[in-house]
Design a protein around this motif. Structure first.
Motif, PDB file in Angstrom:
ATOM      1  N   ILE A 125       0.830  -1.202   0.000  1.00  0.00           N
ATOM      2  CA  ILE A 125       0.000   0.000   0.000  1.00  0.00           C
ATOM      3  C   ILE A 125       0.864   1.251   0.000  1.00  0.00           C
ATOM      4  CG2 ILE A 125      -1.598   1.357   1.426  1.00  0.00           C
ATOM      5  CD1 ILE A 125      -2.763  -1.400   2.344  1.00  0.00           C
TER       6      ILE A 125
ATOM      7  N   GLN B 243       1.494   4.100  -3.008  1.00  0.00           N
ATOM      8  CA  GLN B 243       1.162   5.509  -2.850  1.00  0.00           C
ATOM      9  C   GLN B 243       2.376   6.425  -3.023  1.00  0.00           C
ATOM     10  OE1 GLN B 243      -1.941   7.205  -2.596  1.00  0.00           O
ATOM     11  NE2 GLN B 243      -2.170   5.230  -3.602  1.00  0.00           N
TER      12      GLN B 243
ATOM     13  N   PHE C  68      -5.572   4.118  -5.871  1.00  0.00           N
ATOM     14  CA  PHE C  68      -4.552   3.089  -5.982  1.00  0.00           C
ATOM     15  C   PHE C  68      -4.334   2.705  -7.435  1.00  0.00           C
ATOM     16  CE2 PHE C  68      -5.919   2.332  -1.563  1.00  0.00           C
ATOM     17  CZ  PHE C  68      -4.688   2.438  -0.948  1.00  0.00           C
TER      18      PHE C  68
ATOM     19  N   LEU D  89      -5.159  -2.879  -4.900  1.00  0.00           N
ATOM     20  CA  LEU D  89      -5.310  -2.793  -3.452  1.00  0.00           C
ATOM     21  C   LEU D  89      -6.763  -2.611  -3.027  1.00  0.00           C
ATOM     22  CD1 LEU D  89      -2.082  -0.716  -3.038  1.00  0.00           C
ATOM     23  CD2 LEU D  89      -2.416  -3.042  -2.243  1.00  0.00           C
TER      24      LEU D  89
ATOM     25  N   LEU E 255      -9.238  -5.756   0.722  1.00  0.00           N
ATOM     26  CA  LEU E 255      -8.220  -5.698  -0.308  1.00  0.00           C
ATOM     27  C   LEU E 255      -8.489  -6.784  -1.343  1.00  0.00           C
ATOM     28  CD1 LEU E 255      -5.001  -5.233   1.897  1.00  0.00           C
ATOM     29  CD2 LEU E 255      -6.516  -3.478   0.939  1.00  0.00           C
TER      30      LEU E 255
END
Length: 291
Positions: A53, A57, A66, A75, A109
């Motif tokens: 994650i 980012q 995402f 994600l 997720l």
């Protein structure tokens, strides 16, 4: 006299009984238990999801969503992502950047793990730097039923291209975090993990073909004692396993040491499943590593 002798013998028996219990309890704590191995694997699972994650980012500094490459929803689509400076503001070298990923009451997720709360990422923007350090922390963050607290960081550098390998990122993750299980057990972990993409970097528009190699070592303080963990055969994380809603770790071996006793956790042969094999004191057990 008989009464006194009986009382004395009873007292001695009690001493031996409690000494024996104490010895047995100590012996039981000499090895890492199956339950500790399972908790450790779930913390590993959380750590790898969080790292994916955060890295996503960082790689998408100007995005409030995402990665969604060629239909690969990497994600989660239900998180709210904010940034300081705000999105739409052009970043310049030296800017302090904060991105907050808010999963709210919960998001699922792509690998079917459930997360809630916030991850906060901070770094200094240096677009041409050879190395970049990113810090991240947690606000009431849960991965499945485990609460994750503390601080982590990763340092991202680009490897030198060779005849057989293009330049690609190598990420060294530093951990100092606490994981609290649903039954209140607290596990504190300190150490490092190095994650290197070994397949898929040449197809930047496809996420699901990425495979990562992970090495490292760390120390975890479990309720029953301290365990040192070393990745003795590099772990492999396959992003394609998200498409089958399975954990990413599919290969590799972690060796645990506790009170001079060793045990291993083997993640398998590359299949997208949720099992690993824990071997301790000559006995092997299947460990469920998914949610």
């Amino acid at each position: 006299m008989k009464t006194k002798s009986f009382i004395k013998m009873a007292a001695l028996s009690a001493v031996f009984f409690f000494a024996s219990c104490s010895k047995n309890d100590s012996s039981d704590n000499s090895f890492m238990t199956k339950e500790e191995a399972q908790s450790s694997s779930k913390i590993d699972l959380a750590s790898d999801d969080v790292s994916s994650i955060v890295e996503d980012q960082y790689n998408n500094i100007n995005s409030n969503s995402f990665s969604n490459k060629n239909g690969d929803v990497a994600l989660s689509a239900c998180a709210t992502i904010t940034r300081i400076p705000s999105f739409g503001t052009a970043l310049v070298d030296g800017d302090q950047v904060t991105k907050t990923i808010d999963f709210g009451a919960g998001c699922t997720l792509s690998n079917n793990n459930f997360v809630s709360g916030k991850i906060v990422i901070t770094f200094t923007y240096h677009p041409t730097a050879a190395s970049q350090t990113v810090n991240y922390s947690f606000v009431n963050f849960y991965h499945n039923t485990i609460k994750i607290e503390g601080d982590k960081s990763f340092t991202r550098t680009m490897s030198v291209a060779t005849a057989t390998s293009p330049s690609h990122p190598i990420v060294v993750m530093n951990m100092d975090l606490t994981a609290t299980t649903i039954n209140g057990e607290i596990h504190h972990r300190v150490g490092t993990r190095t994650r290197e993409i070994i397949e898929g970097y040449g197809t930047p528009n496809v996420f699901s073909d990425n495979i990562y190699s992970i090495t490292g070592n760390w120390t975890t303080t479990h309720p029953s004692g301290i365990v040192t963990s070393t990745i003795t055969t590099p772990l492999k994380a396959k992003m394609s396993c998200m498409n089958t809603q399975k954990p990413l770790l599919v290969e590799g071996v972690i060796t645990f040491t506790k009170n001079n006793h060793s045990a291993t956790l083997d993640y398998g042969n590359g299949d997208c499943d949720n099992l690993a094999v824990y071997t301790v004191n000559g006995n092997s057990y299947n460990i469920v590593i998914g949610n």
